[in-house]
Design an enzyme around this catalytic site. Structure first.
Site, short mmCIF file in Angstrom:
data_model
loop_
_atom_site.label_atom_id
_atom_site.label_comp_id
_atom_site.label_asym_id
_atom_site.label_seq_id
_atom_site.Cartn_x
_atom_site.Cartn_y
_atom_site.Cartn_z
N GLY A 170 -6.79 -2.78 -14.61
CA GLY A 170 -6.16 -2.10 -13.47
C GLY A 170 -5.69 -3.18 -12.22
O GLY A 170 -6.63 -4.27 -12.19
N GLY A 172 -4.92 -2.76 -7.87
CA GLY A 172 -5.03 -2.12 -6.83
C GLY A 172 -4.72 -2.82 -5.47
O GLY A 172 -4.23 -3.93 -5.34
N GLY A 173 -4.97 -2.32 -4.36
CA GLY A 173 -4.26 -3.09 -2.99
C GLY A 173 -5.35 -4.03 -2.76
O GLY A 173 -4.74 -4.97 -2.33
N MET A 174 -6.51 -4.16 -3.10
CA MET A 174 -7.39 -5.21 -2.73
C MET A 174 -7.44 -6.23 -3.60
O MET A 174 -7.88 -7.55 -3.61
CB MET A 174 -8.84 -4.73 -2.50
N VAL A 177 -9.13 -5.37 -11.56
CA VAL A 177 -10.40 -4.96 -12.23
C VAL A 177 -10.06 -5.70 -13.62
O VAL A 177 -8.99 -5.19 -14.23
CB VAL A 177 -10.56 -3.71 -12.34
N ASP A 287 -14.24 6.42 0.97
CA ASP A 287 -12.87 6.25 0.21
C ASP A 287 -12.86 7.05 -1.05
O ASP A 287 -12.49 6.84 -2.12
CB ASP A 287 -12.55 4.69 -0.06
#
Length: 436
Positions: A170, A172-174, A177, A287
């Site tokens: 996947g 994500g914003g950061m 993975v 979070d």
């Protein structure tokens, strides 16, 4: 690097607000505002919100009646720079970005002007393209990835030494993975690569990895275990145990957008068990959402594990993140309680309890607990967090037993003192409500 806001006109002339790290700053007539202006009738209760990550500053109007002005122009959202003036009603604030520590206490006419930050040239670690960045000193050494390379590396992350990449799990914003296998022992692991959004100093990278080391000490059956971390070509990576399952958001999506209440109770009580353990050691997740709860097995043998413990906080506060409100982060902000939106630096366990309540509500109903449109922007979302009441679970999922709904709804109280006293207390109440 520091950002200073000086009030140069209006009833509070002379006040000074100084920031040296990532913070939010709310202005309005509400008592919850950092800069409260009850006597200025031109301000709305929640008028505008600044996100400050020195040297970056971003301001967003929160749908105020009379508008927010920057240098005389009405704005919805804009980046600020040193010398800009923010106005609403009679009050004017002037922005200063500096490289030295700001003056303490009150601003006076003879206050020493801080040194302006240095603008230095940095090179992308991946492609070598040059760009300019603000730094405290002209000889500062910064790690930098350009926007194009960040996007490419998020979609196609680089292999990490001593691991064989299998596939991307996947993005994500950061960062990304990926599923990988250890070359030394064949163990299957998950590797999260983190791509700094801005030019980052070695000191910031070291501070970030130190905080990750602390979070890695959390060993619990319902927390994803960290195995190791490091840096490779300027990219920080974290190696964790691999959970062969799905996150709770995907689990619900595959079932039509919501889960039956017995399944939600099992997932949420395990999450609360992990939180109770972490809170007892002084850790706050900050979070919690469905995407950060990994679920393996089949009901009634679900095993839920919290991931990314403390990652969002350490990523932001170490300086690896720029201002986030430019992008579409309303989905994450929507799970924050009022006190976290107001000041995400000082977040305590009640904020995790609220976010867990939001997660449980979403899993049960397939909707948000507040009256927020699916594609609402940040302004609408923030106003709802502060001002809109909770929509009862019974309105959206009448099949959920009232005792279970009451436990979850208490977690969503706007005032921290009105929520459950601890994650453990909420867990016990939820188990009792479910007759377990």
């Amino acid at each position: 690097m520091n950002v200073t806001l000086r009030v140069i006109a209006g009833p509070h002339t002379g006040r000074v607000f100084s920031f040296s790290e990532h913070e939010t700053f709310l202005i309005g007539r509400s008592d919850a505002a950092h800069f409260c202006l009850p006597e200025d009738r031109f301000f709305s209760r929640h008028h505008c919100l600044l996100e400050i990550a020195p040297p970056q500053i971003f301001i967003r109007d929160l749908g105020s009646t009379n508008g927010t002005y920057v240098n005389g122009q009405r704005i919805d959202a804009v980046h600020l720079k040193s010398g800009d003036r923010i106005q609403g009603g009679e009050t004017i604030l002037e922005v200063e970005v500096s490289a030295e520590a700001p003056p303490t206490e009150q601003y006076t006419e003879d206050a020493v002007t801080s040194t302006l930050p240095s603008v230095i040239t940095v090179e992308c670690l991946n492609c070598g393209i040059r760009a300019e960045a603000s730094a405290s000193r002209p000889d500062s050494k910064l790690s930098f990835l350009c926007e194009d390379c960040r996007d490419k590396l998020r979609k196609n992350p680089q292999p990490i030494p001593n691991y064989q990449m299998i596939r991307v799990l996947g993005q994500g914003g950061m960062g990304s993975v990926m599923l990988a296998r250890s070359v030394s022992d064949g163990r299957v692991v998950a590797i999260k690569t983190l791509l700094p959004e801005v030019a980052v100093s070695e000191q910031s990278l070291k501070r970030f990895t130190r905080e990750i080391e602390v979070a890695a000490s959390l060993q619990h059956p319902h927390i994803v275990g960290y195995l190791e971390h490091g840096t490779h070509n300027g990219i920080v990576y974290l190696v964790t145990e691999f959970i062969n399952g799905r996150d709770a958001a995907k689990l619900a999506k595959d079932r039509g957008g919501r889960l039956p209440h017995p399944e939600v109770v099992q997932i949420v009580t395990q999450t609360l068990d992990a939180l109770d353990f972490a809170h007892s050691l002084g850790f706050v997740h900050r979070d919690i959402k469905e995407q950060n709860i990994l679920v393996s097995g089949d009901y009634p043998e679900y095993v839920a594990k919290l991931t990314d413990f403390g990652l969002a906080k350490s990523y932001k506060q170490s300086g690896m993140s720029g201002v986030t409100m430019v992008g579409d982060v309303a989905g994450t902000i929507a799970y924050m309680p009022p006190e976290q939106v107001r000041d995400f630096k000082e977040v305590r366990p009640p904020s995790d309890i609220y976010a867990t309540g939001m997660t449980a509500y979403s899993l049960l109903t397939g909707a948000h607990a507040l009256d927020i449109r699916p594609k609402a922007g940040i302004s609408e979302t923030v106003k709802a967090i502060f001002e809109k009441p909770l929509i009862p679970i019974a309105n959206r999922a009448p099949e959920v037993p009232r005792p279970i709904a009451q436990v979850i709804e208490r977690a969503l109280a706007k005032k921290p003192d009105d929520r459950w006293a601890s994650a453990g207390a909420m867990r016990e109440a939820l188990l009792n409500a479910a007759g377990r």
